[in-house]
Design a protein around this motif. Structure first.
Motif, mmCIF file in Angstrom:
data_model
loop_
_atom_site.group_PDB
_atom_site.id
_atom_site.type_symbol
_atom_site.label_atom_id
_atom_site.label_comp_id
_atom_site.label_asym_id
_atom_site.label_seq_id
_atom_site.Cartn_x
_atom_site.Cartn_y
_atom_site.Cartn_z
ATOM 1 N N GLY A 72 20.337 14.316 17.970
ATOM 2 C CA GLY A 72 21.052 13.319 18.755
ATOM 3 C C GLY A 72 22.535 13.611 18.882
ATOM 4 O O GLY A 72 23.094 14.480 18.229
ATOM 5 N N LYS A 73 23.145 12.841 19.749
ATOM 6 C CA LYS A 73 24.561 12.965 20.047
ATOM 7 C C LYS A 73 25.345 12.075 19.099
ATOM 8 O O LYS A 73 24.862 11.028 18.679
ATOM 9 N N PHE A 74 26.567 12.496 18.778
ATOM 10 C CA PHE A 74 27.431 11.662 17.947
ATOM 11 C C PHE A 74 28.888 11.899 18.315
ATOM 12 O O PHE A 74 29.224 12.869 18.990
ATOM 13 N N ILE A 75 29.713 10.971 17.881
ATOM 14 C CA ILE A 75 31.154 11.058 18.082
ATOM 15 C C ILE A 75 31.792 11.343 16.728
ATOM 16 O O ILE A 75 31.413 10.741 15.723
ATOM 17 N N LEU A 76 32.740 12.234 16.713
ATOM 18 C CA LEU A 76 33.470 12.559 15.502
ATOM 19 C C LEU A 76 34.934 12.243 15.765
ATOM 20 O O LEU A 76 35.482 12.657 16.792
ATOM 21 N N ALA A 77 35.538 11.477 14.872
ATOM 22 C CA ALA A 77 36.946 11.114 15.031
ATOM 23 C C ALA A 77 37.684 11.331 13.715
ATOM 24 O O ALA A 77 37.145 11.058 12.646
ATOM 25 N N THR A 78 38.892 11.859 13.820
ATOM 26 C CA THR A 78 39.754 12.005 12.653
ATOM 27 C C THR A 78 41.027 11.205 12.899
ATOM 28 O O THR A 78 41.449 11.020 14.046
ATOM 29 N N PHE A 79 41.625 10.732 11.819
ATOM 30 C CA PHE A 79 42.751 9.807 11.896
ATOM 31 C C PHE A 79 43.921 10.303 11.063
ATOM 32 O O PHE A 79 43.721 10.947 10.032
ATOM 33 N N ALA A 80 45.133 9.960 11.496
ATOM 34 C CA ALA A 80 46.335 10.331 10.755
ATOM 35 C C ALA A 80 46.508 9.473 9.509
ATOM 36 O O ALA A 80 47.044 9.929 8.503
ATOM 37 N N THR A 81 46.051 8.212 9.569
ATOM 38 C CA THR A 81 46.244 7.299 8.442
ATOM 39 C C THR A 81 44.969 6.540 8.117
ATOM 40 O O THR A 81 44.106 6.353 8.970
ATOM 41 N N ASP A 82 44.870 6.096 6.862
ATOM 42 C CA ASP A 82 43.733 5.263 6.450
ATOM 43 C C ASP A 82 43.730 3.949 7.229
ATOM 44 O O ASP A 82 42.674 3.457 7.624
ATOM 45 N N ARG A 83 44.918 3.390 7.423
ATOM 46 C CA ARG A 83 45.012 2.118 8.143
ATOM 47 C C ARG A 83 44.523 2.258 9.583
ATOM 48 O O ARG A 83 43.785 1.420 10.104
ATOM 49 N N GLY A 84 44.935 3.324 10.260
ATOM 50 C CA GLY A 84 44.483 3.572 11.627
ATOM 51 C C GLY A 84 42.975 3.723 11.695
ATOM 52 O O GLY A 84 42.323 3.209 12.599
#
Length: 139
Positions: A72-84
């Motif tokens: 299946g398809k998925f989205i991967l996201a990375t963030f600069a901060t834990d809060r974000g």
């Protein structure tokens, strides 16, 4: 580009509306590895996919990915901060979905099976969005 909370929530909503279906799957029996860390490209390489970048900003990098047709398809996201990251997840969960959460990254799968398969490689914690199957109306 400066991303605002409404922009992040809208991006999450658009991604999830494409995959509101739920699937079977149970990851209780699988051993969970130590939670992975690294860049979006590193995490994608860990699960064997080539990411298609959708958002490339200081606060958030997001890509669509597909390991194989079966996974299946998925989205991967990375963030600069834990809060974000937490703000993004909290906003996105209103739209349903299946989330695999690591330190400053999230994978959003179309089904529980997809998230379970990713968890077997990336580790992390599974979180669920609101269940929209009980609601009438459109997705």
């Amino acid at each position: 580009m400066r991303l605002t909370r409404p922009m992040l929530a809208a991006a999450a909503a658009a991604l999830l509306l494409a995959g509101c279906g739920s699937g079977g799957g149970d990851d209780k029996a699988a051993a969970v590895p130590e939670t992975a860390s690294g860049s979006l490209e590193h995490l994608a390489a860990e699960v064997g996919c080539t990411p298609t970048i959708q958002i490339d900003a200081d606060e958030l990098r997001q890509a669509s990915c597909r390991k194989s047709k079966a996974d299946g398809k998925f989205i991967l996201a990375t963030f600069a901060t834990d809060r974000g990251q937490r703000e993004w997840i909290n906003g996105a969960k209103d739209y349903g979905g299946h989330y695999l959460v690591g330190r400053k990254w999230v994978a959003v799968g179309e089904t529980t099976k997809t998230v379970s398969a990713l968890r077997a490689t990336l580790g992390g914690d599974v979180e669920e969005g609101q269940d929209h199957s009980a609601h009438s109306g459109s997705h």
